[in-house]
Design a protein around this motif. Structure first.
Motif, mmCIF file in Angstrom:
data_model
loop_
_atom_site.group_PDB
_atom_site.id
_atom_site.type_symbol
_atom_site.label_atom_id
_atom_site.label_comp_id
_atom_site.label_asym_id
_atom_site.label_seq_id
_atom_site.Cartn_x
_atom_site.Cartn_y
_atom_site.Cartn_z
ATOM 1 N N MET A 1 1.952 -10.604 0.992
ATOM 2 C CA MET A 1 2.636 -9.399 1.472
ATOM 3 C C MET A 1 3.029 -8.503 0.303
ATOM 4 S SD MET A 1 5.094 -10.635 4.609
ATOM 5 C CE MET A 1 5.372 -8.966 5.172
ATOM 6 N N THR A 2 3.518 -9.116 -0.750
ATOM 7 C CA THR A 2 3.943 -8.349 -1.929
ATOM 8 C C THR A 2 2.746 -7.721 -2.618
ATOM 9 O OG1 THR A 2 5.816 -9.860 -2.209
ATOM 10 C CG2 THR A 2 5.233 -8.468 -4.073
ATOM 11 N N TRP A 3 1.662 -8.469 -2.774
ATOM 12 C CA TRP A 3 0.463 -7.944 -3.428
ATOM 13 C C TRP A 3 -0.146 -6.800 -2.615
ATOM 14 C CZ3 TRP A 3 -2.704 -12.784 -5.458
ATOM 15 C CH2 TRP A 3 -1.935 -13.441 -6.429
ATOM 16 N N HIS A 4 -0.088 -6.897 -1.294
ATOM 17 C CA HIS A 4 -0.634 -5.815 -0.463
ATOM 18 C C HIS A 4 0.154 -4.524 -0.674
ATOM 19 C CE1 HIS A 4 -0.724 -3.545 3.469
ATOM 20 N NE2 HIS A 4 -1.996 -3.558 3.133
ATOM 21 N N ALA A 5 1.481 -4.641 -0.670
ATOM 22 C CA ALA A 5 2.307 -3.449 -0.912
ATOM 23 C C ALA A 5 2.079 -2.915 -2.322
ATOM 24 C CB ALA A 5 3.781 -3.784 -0.697
ATOM 25 N N ALA A 6 1.902 -3.816 -3.293
ATOM 26 C CA ALA A 6 1.636 -3.393 -4.668
ATOM 27 C C ALA A 6 0.324 -2.630 -4.766
ATOM 28 C CB ALA A 6 1.612 -4.611 -5.590
ATOM 29 N N ALA A 7 -0.698 -3.093 -4.049
ATOM 30 C CA ALA A 7 -1.992 -2.404 -4.060
ATOM 31 C C ALA A 7 -1.859 -0.998 -3.495
ATOM 32 C CB ALA A 7 -3.013 -3.204 -3.261
ATOM 33 N N LYS A 8 -1.054 -0.837 -2.445
ATOM 34 C CA LYS A 8 -0.842 0.492 -1.884
ATOM 35 C C LYS A 8 -0.072 1.383 -2.860
ATOM 36 C CE LYS A 8 -0.457 1.455 2.352
ATOM 37 N NZ LYS A 8 -0.072 1.712 3.744
ATOM 38 N N MET A 9 0.873 0.784 -3.590
ATOM 39 C CA MET A 9 1.587 1.554 -4.611
ATOM 40 C C MET A 9 0.616 2.071 -5.665
ATOM 41 S SD MET A 9 5.062 1.626 -4.263
ATOM 42 C CE MET A 9 5.793 1.565 -5.886
ATOM 43 N N ASP A 10 -0.332 1.220 -6.076
ATOM 44 C CA ASP A 10 -1.312 1.637 -7.079
ATOM 45 C C ASP A 10 -2.181 2.786 -6.579
ATOM 46 O OD1 ASP A 10 -0.580 -0.087 -9.120
ATOM 47 O OD2 ASP A 10 -1.900 -1.695 -8.433
ATOM 48 N N LEU A 11 -2.398 2.854 -5.268
ATOM 49 C CA LEU A 11 -3.198 3.930 -4.678
ATOM 50 C C LEU A 11 -2.376 5.189 -4.426
ATOM 51 C CD1 LEU A 11 -5.302 1.865 -2.095
ATOM 52 C CD2 LEU A 11 -6.124 2.916 -4.222
ATOM 53 N N GLY A 12 -1.086 5.126 -4.715
ATOM 54 C CA GLY A 12 -0.220 6.278 -4.502
ATOM 55 C C GLY A 12 0.161 6.479 -3.049
ATOM 56 N N GLU A 13 -0.020 5.456 -2.227
ATOM 57 C CA GLU A 13 0.305 5.560 -0.808
ATOM 58 C C GLU A 13 1.751 5.158 -0.554
ATOM 59 O OE1 GLU A 13 -2.423 3.305 1.529
ATOM 60 O OE2 GLU A 13 -4.213 4.241 0.654
ATOM 61 N N SER A 14 2.306 5.660 0.538
ATOM 62 C CA SER A 14 3.667 5.291 0.920
ATOM 63 C C SER A 14 3.718 3.814 1.313
ATOM 64 C CB SER A 14 4.134 6.136 2.106
ATOM 65 O OG SER A 14 5.367 5.636 2.618
ATOM 66 N N VAL A 15 4.764 3.133 0.866
ATOM 67 C CA VAL A 15 4.957 1.730 1.241
ATOM 68 C C VAL A 15 6.295 1.552 1.961
ATOM 69 C CG1 VAL A 15 3.480 0.782 -0.563
ATOM 70 C CG2 VAL A 15 5.910 1.179 -1.044
ATOM 71 N N LYS A 16 6.794 2.622 2.567
ATOM 72 C CA LYS A 16 8.067 2.533 3.273
ATOM 73 C C LYS A 16 8.036 1.411 4.302
ATOM 74 C CE LYS A 16 10.093 6.335 4.455
ATOM 75 N NZ LYS A 16 10.422 7.602 5.156
ATOM 76 N N HIS A 17 6.959 1.351 5.073
ATOM 77 C CA HIS A 17 6.824 0.348 6.131
ATOM 78 C C HIS A 17 6.568 -1.037 5.531
ATOM 79 C CE1 HIS A 17 6.346 -0.505 10.382
ATOM 80 N NE2 HIS A 17 5.235 -1.179 10.142
ATOM 81 N N GLU A 18 5.599 -1.111 4.624
ATOM 82 C CA GLU A 18 5.206 -2.407 4.055
ATOM 83 C C GLU A 18 6.297 -3.015 3.170
ATOM 84 O OE1 GLU A 18 1.661 -0.250 5.371
ATOM 85 O OE2 GLU A 18 3.375 0.284 4.091
ATOM 86 N N SER A 19 7.004 -2.169 2.403
ATOM 87 C CA SER A 19 8.044 -2.707 1.529
ATOM 88 C C SER A 19 9.212 -3.250 2.347
ATOM 89 C CB SER A 19 8.534 -1.640 0.540
ATOM 90 O OG SER A 19 9.262 -0.618 1.194
ATOM 91 N N ALA A 20 9.502 -2.611 3.484
ATOM 92 C CA ALA A 20 10.572 -3.114 4.352
ATOM 93 C C ALA A 20 10.188 -4.462 4.959
ATOM 94 C CB ALA A 20 10.877 -2.104 5.451
ATOM 95 N N MET A 21 8.936 -4.574 5.426
ATOM 96 C CA MET A 21 8.484 -5.852 5.987
ATOM 97 C C MET A 21 8.485 -6.942 4.921
ATOM 98 S SD MET A 21 5.476 -5.020 8.759
ATOM 99 C CE MET A 21 4.354 -4.232 7.598
#
Length: 387
Positions: A301-321
């Motif tokens: 879960m953490t690595w998935h949110a980190a990958a989205k951060m690297d792409l410059g995408e919002s992680v509001k939803h993923e970081s909360a989960m």
């Protein structure tokens, strides 16, 4: 498979060696809650971390860091987090780590020179002052009671903050206050006559550098150049700070829980009861298996949110989960480790009981699990997101 860089293997190896041979040997229960002693140890270890080439993994190389992607950072912060002192030594611990992000993104040239650069060098510490006593801001930032009113050439801030991590002996605070234009962040020097740390609030987690302070701002005068970023954008800046901060907490605490389980696993292999090692008992085996499942799911879960951060995408939803799941999963892992070790797991003869205490507050810090669940559910139902 997960997009980690080729140099990560070597960096991870150096961090593991540093944590095992420098950070862990300096741990002792007496350091917990001793703010000056923790600062002294941090200063000594930071010099060694710099020499080892593992300092400030979250910072770009031009600022003296390792310039790691979020995906690489996840692995390195987990390794550092195996020790109470690892993230502090590597200068990637909260609250300074997210405060560096705020200063890099929103600070003026002068603010970066006066505050960010000393923070990077480890010459000073900082804190982020948002949480207030009732009826002020807590999980609901909109309840902000601290005010800042304009005066010629600057502002006057009045309010009270508490449970401010890192506040004791911090050189400055990033203070969130309500203005007529909206919530605004201010940089307030700790030697400002209107700024006072009232007390260090004793807490369950003892290895928070700078403790958890209660702060009084009484007719605290600051100049116009104390505003961090734009007036009225404080809530936006706070949210931008919190999302990566939550993920970084997940990374570090996965490492802490992993260490607790490592210790427990070795114990049950050598501790005999009723003629056999505890490791041969199915109930112990179930606890080990469930803990590895929790840790594996937490990493993914953490690595998935980190990958989205690297792409410059919002992680509001993923970081909360991730924050909800990981904060509860690592607590379960540490609790099982303590249970597997019996009375020894309750003692301070090993770090397991201290790890258990350090992990418990994560279900509250950076937003309580209940708040995140409610926010997630509203977002899901409003947007009709599919499971």
């Amino acid at each position: 498979m997960f997009g980690h860089s080729e140099r990560l293997i070597e960096i991870r190896k150096r961090v593991r060696h540093f944590v095992d041979h420098e950070a862990i040997p300096r741990e002792c229960p007496e350091l917990a809650h001793d703010v000056p002693a923790l600062d002294r140890v941090a200063g000594e270890l930071r010099k060694k971390a710099m020499a080892a080439g593992i300092y400030a993994p979250q910072l770009p190389t031009q600022l003296g860091g390792l310039g790691l992607s979020w995906r690489d950072r996840a692995v390195v912060l987990e390794e550092s987090g195996r020790s109470f002192l690892g993230p502090i030594a590597m200068n990637c611990a909260s609250p300074d780590q997210p405060n560096m992000i705020n200063l890099m993104e929103h600070g003026s040239r002068q603010q970066r020179s006066n505050y960010l650069e000393p923070l990077i060098r480890g010459d000073v510490r900082s804190c982020f002052a948002m949480t207030e006593p009732s009826p002020g801001a807590g999980s609901d930032p909109s309840m902000l009671q601290t005010t800042a009113r304009r005066r010629p050439g600057g502002w006057v801030i009045d309010g009270r903050k508490w449970f401010i991590s890192g506040a004791v002996d911090a050189a400055f605070a990033i203070v969130l206050a309500q203005t007529s234009e909206g919530a605004t962040t201010f940089i307030v020097d700790a030697d400002n006559p209107g700024y006072r740390v009232v007390r260090n609030i004793s807490s369950i987690d003892g290895f928070q550098i700078g403790g958890h302070g209660e702060i009084e701002l009484n007719a605290c005068e600051v100049a116009d150049d104390a505003v961090l970023g734009e007036v009225g954008q404080g809530f936006i800046y706070a949210q931008r700070r919190l999302e990566p901060a939550r993920l970084s907490h997940c990374m570090r605490f996965i490492g802490r829980a992993s260490r607790a389980m490592e210790i427990a696993q070795e114990y049950v292999k050598t501790r005999f009861s009723f003629g056999k090692p505890l490791a041969d008992l199915q109930q112990i085996q179930a606890m080990v298996a469930d803990s590895h499942i929790d840790l594996h799911a937490s990493r993914l879960m953490t690595w998935h949110a980190a990958a989205k951060m690297d792409l410059g995408e919002s992680v509001k939803h993923e970081s909360a989960m991730a924050k909800v799941f990981v904060s509860e999963a690592v607590g379960r892992v540490a609790d099982r480790a303590a249970q597997m070790m019996g009375a020894l797991g309750m003692s301070e003869d090993t770090p397991v009981s201290l790890i258990l205490r350090e992990l418990r507050p994560f279900r509250i810090y950076d937003g309580a699990s209940e708040l995140h669940r409610a926010t997630l559910a509203r977002r899901i139902l409003k947007s009709n997101l599919q499971p």
